[in-house]
Design a protein around this motif. Structure first.
Motif, short mmCIF file in Angstrom:
data_model
loop_
_atom_site.label_atom_id
_atom_site.label_comp_id
_atom_site.label_asym_id
_atom_site.label_seq_id
_atom_site.Cartn_x
_atom_site.Cartn_y
_atom_site.Cartn_z
N GLY A 18 -3.46 10.79 -9.55
CA GLY A 18 -2.57 11.72 -8.86
C GLY A 18 -1.22 11.11 -8.54
N LEU A 19 -1.15 9.79 -8.49
CA LEU A 19 0.13 9.12 -8.19
C LEU A 19 1.16 9.35 -9.29
CD1 LEU A 19 -1.24 5.79 -6.72
CD2 LEU A 19 -0.27 7.73 -5.46
N GLU A 20 0.71 9.71 -10.48
CA GLU A 20 1.65 10.01 -11.57
C GLU A 20 2.49 11.25 -11.26
OE1 GLU A 20 -0.89 10.60 -14.92
OE2 GLU A 20 -1.52 8.50 -14.99
N LEU A 21 2.04 12.05 -10.29
CA LEU A 21 2.72 13.30 -9.96
C LEU A 21 3.66 13.19 -8.77
CD1 LEU A 21 -0.39 15.63 -10.37
CD2 LEU A 21 1.43 15.19 -12.03
N VAL A 22 3.80 11.99 -8.22
CA VAL A 22 4.66 11.80 -7.05
C VAL A 22 5.82 10.85 -7.38
CG1 VAL A 22 2.73 12.23 -5.48
CG2 VAL A 22 3.38 9.89 -5.99
N GLU A 23 6.92 11.04 -6.69
CA GLU A 23 8.08 10.16 -6.85
C GLU A 23 7.78 8.79 -6.25
OE1 GLU A 23 10.74 10.51 -8.50
OE2 GLU A 23 10.78 12.65 -8.91
N PRO A 24 8.43 7.73 -6.74
CA PRO A 24 8.23 6.39 -6.16
C PRO A 24 8.55 6.33 -4.66
CG PRO A 24 9.38 6.21 -8.24
CD PRO A 24 9.30 7.69 -7.92
N ASP A 25 9.51 7.14 -4.20
CA ASP A 25 9.89 7.12 -2.79
C ASP A 25 9.36 8.35 -2.04
OD1 ASP A 25 11.52 8.95 -4.05
OD2 ASP A 25 13.34 8.35 -2.99
N VAL A 26 8.17 8.84 -2.45
CA VAL A 26 7.57 10.00 -1.80
C VAL A 26 7.39 9.75 -0.30
CG1 VAL A 26 5.18 9.27 -2.29
CG2 VAL A 26 5.70 11.70 -1.93
N ALA A 27 7.75 10.72 0.51
CA ALA A 27 7.50 10.67 1.95
C ALA A 27 6.37 11.65 2.24
CB ALA A 27 8.76 11.05 2.72
N PHE A 28 5.41 11.24 3.08
CA PHE A 28 4.28 12.12 3.35
C PHE A 28 3.80 11.98 4.78
CE2 PHE A 28 2.46 8.14 1.84
CZ PHE A 28 1.39 7.92 2.68
N LEU A 29 3.13 13.04 5.23
CA LEU A 29 2.50 13.08 6.55
C LEU A 29 1.20 13.86 6.42
CD1 LEU A 29 2.47 12.81 9.70
CD2 LEU A 29 3.51 15.09 9.71
N PHE A 30 0.10 13.26 6.84
CA PHE A 30 -1.19 13.93 6.89
C PHE A 30 -1.59 14.05 8.35
CE2 PHE A 30 -1.90 11.40 2.81
CZ PHE A 30 -1.31 12.38 2.03
N ALA A 31 -1.72 15.26 8.84
CA ALA A 31 -2.17 15.50 10.21
C ALA A 31 -3.68 15.71 10.16
CB ALA A 31 -1.46 16.72 10.80
N LEU A 32 -4.41 14.73 10.66
CA LEU A 32 -5.87 14.73 10.65
C LEU A 32 -6.37 14.79 12.09
CD1 LEU A 32 -6.13 11.82 8.07
CD2 LEU A 32 -6.36 14.27 7.59
N PRO A 33 -7.60 15.19 12.31
CA PRO A 33 -8.10 15.25 13.69
C PRO A 33 -7.95 13.91 14.40
CG PRO A 33 -9.63 16.33 12.20
CD PRO A 33 -8.60 15.64 11.34
N GLY A 34 -7.20 13.91 15.48
CA GLY A 34 -7.06 12.71 16.31
C GLY A 34 -6.03 11.70 15.86
N HIS A 35 -5.46 11.86 14.66
CA HIS A 35 -4.44 10.91 14.23
C HIS A 35 -3.63 11.45 13.06
CE1 HIS A 35 -7.53 9.98 11.22
NE2 HIS A 35 -6.64 9.30 10.54
N GLU A 36 -2.56 10.76 12.77
CA GLU A 36 -1.70 11.10 11.64
C GLU A 36 -1.58 9.89 10.73
OE1 GLU A 36 2.07 12.21 13.31
OE2 GLU A 36 1.34 14.18 13.91
N VAL A 37 -1.37 10.18 9.47
CA VAL A 37 -1.11 9.13 8.48
C VAL A 37 0.20 9.50 7.81
CG1 VAL A 37 -1.91 8.01 6.36
CG2 VAL A 37 -3.58 8.78 8.06
N SER A 38 1.11 8.54 7.72
CA SER A 38 2.37 8.82 7.07
C SER A 38 2.80 7.62 6.24
CB SER A 38 3.45 9.18 8.09
OG SER A 38 3.68 8.09 8.96
#
Length: 122
Positions: A18-38
């Protein structure tokens, strides 16, 4: 849609494809129960993917929408037995090269717009 292809690859036998589909400088945020991953690049996203436990989960997209360079999906996450474990919504902003440049996803284990399956195929 790129974001749907990303989820298919993430759930496939080689999740890092799946990383083939993202830019090298992709910015992301995952809002998960109780915490976030960015993160701010492909290496951060790779570390997140590699840190996920090896389970048989699948992202099943139930609705999708596209407006120019913006893609949005809504779906449920199921385990290998078909049991629903939550719902997700995700939005991706695509670059001019049709890769994910910015990515935001929300997951909730109990609230869903559509009923979560108890088991079996959706």
């Amino acid at each position: 849609m790129i974001i749907e292809d990303y989820y298919a690859r993430l759930d496939g036998p080689r999740p890092l494809d799946g990383l083939e589909l993202v830019e090298p400088d992709v910015a992301f945020l995952f809002a998960l129960p109780g915490h976030e991953v960015s993160g701010t690049d492909r290496d951060d996203l790779k570390a997140y993917i590699e840190g996920r436990p090896p389970v048989g989960r699948k992202h099943q997209v139930l609705r999708r929408s596209r407006d120019g360079d913006l893609e949005m999906v809504y779906g449920i996450v199921t385990e290998g037995d078909g049991r629903g474990t939550g719902s997700f919504s995700a939005v991706a902003l695509l670059s001019s090269d049709r890769r994910v440049a910015r990515y935001q996803a929300f997951f909730h284990p109990t609230f869903a717009l559509f009923p979560l399956p108890a088991g079996g195929a959706v």
